[in-house]
Enzyme design. Sequence first.
Site, PDB file in Angstrom:
ATOM      1  N   HIS A 259       0.818  -1.207   0.000  1.00  0.00           N
ATOM      2  CA  HIS A 259       0.000   0.000   0.000  1.00  0.00           C
ATOM      3  C   HIS A 259       0.860   1.269   0.000  1.00  0.00           C
ATOM      4  O   HIS A 259       2.041   1.248   0.330  1.00  0.00           O
ATOM      5  CB  HIS A 259      -0.932   0.012   1.217  1.00  0.00           C
ATOM      6  CG  HIS A 259      -0.224  -0.125   2.527  1.00  0.00           C
ATOM      7  ND1 HIS A 259       0.283  -1.321   2.976  1.00  0.00           N
ATOM      8  CD2 HIS A 259       0.078   0.788   3.483  1.00  0.00           C
ATOM      9  CE1 HIS A 259       0.845  -1.152   4.156  1.00  0.00           C
ATOM     10  NE2 HIS A 259       0.753   0.120   4.482  1.00  0.00           N
TER      11      HIS A 259
ATOM     12  N   ARG B  33      19.377   3.359  -1.609  1.00  0.00           N
ATOM     13  CA  ARG B  33      20.678   2.872  -2.058  1.00  0.00           C
ATOM     14  C   ARG B  33      20.749   1.372  -1.822  1.00  0.00           C
ATOM     15  O   ARG B  33      20.003   0.819  -1.005  1.00  0.00           O
ATOM     16  CB  ARG B  33      21.807   3.578  -1.308  1.00  0.00           C
ATOM     17  CG  ARG B  33      21.774   3.376   0.192  1.00  0.00           C
ATOM     18  CD  ARG B  33      22.827   4.203   0.902  1.00  0.00           C
ATOM     19  NE  ARG B  33      22.792   4.019   2.353  1.00  0.00           N
ATOM     20  CZ  ARG B  33      23.421   3.048   2.992  1.00  0.00           C
ATOM     21  NH1 ARG B  33      24.143   2.163   2.309  1.00  0.00           N
ATOM     22  NH2 ARG B  33      23.342   2.944   4.305  1.00  0.00           N
TER      23      ARG B  33
END
Length: 200
Positions: free
Chosen positions: A104, A168
């Site tokens: 969600h 990252r």
Amino acid sequence: MRAALGIGDKPSLPARLKFIAMNSEFRCVATYRFSQYVAELAEHRNLLALPAKVLYRLLNRWATHVDHTDISAGARIGPGLVLMHRSGVIVGPVSIGDNCVVHHNVTIGQRVARGDQGVPRIGDRVWIGPGCIITGSIAIGDDVIISAGSVLSRDVPSGCLVAGNPARVIAKDYDNTDFIGLLPAEGRSAGPTNGASLNR
């Protein structure tokens, strides 16, 4: 549908109807799939194209206003898409591979900054956690885990775990089968693959 129902090979008609009526995640994915059928009818100038388009608009309005999920008819999504919780999901005209999981409050689409009008290309068996934002002309490989709350706007190789804002790579050669474990075994790999299936 049989796997989602958790029953045998021949679910009863009442069981099917109950599943469709009660499972909003299924309805949202089915609405997107129906949009592809409508486009195919229109391409072949089928007489059913117009009424099918009207029906799609009604279904899509329900999906966006009631289920709070907007999956663009221009998206290209492979089989096996799973919406874990449908609320707050926005998917633009992107490319998503097979057997991916989307949670969600996820947004996948264009990045308007720096003139980037491209959209993400996402590989197979990618798990996208709650609250993720994925934008821009980027390529995400197969078997990737995108942790909850990540903001991703750069390429990700296959088999990586990414997290953060900006996101990252925090682990490589990451085995995501526990995350994609809810999918049928034939839809999963034994582990990360070396190449990304991004030519869609």
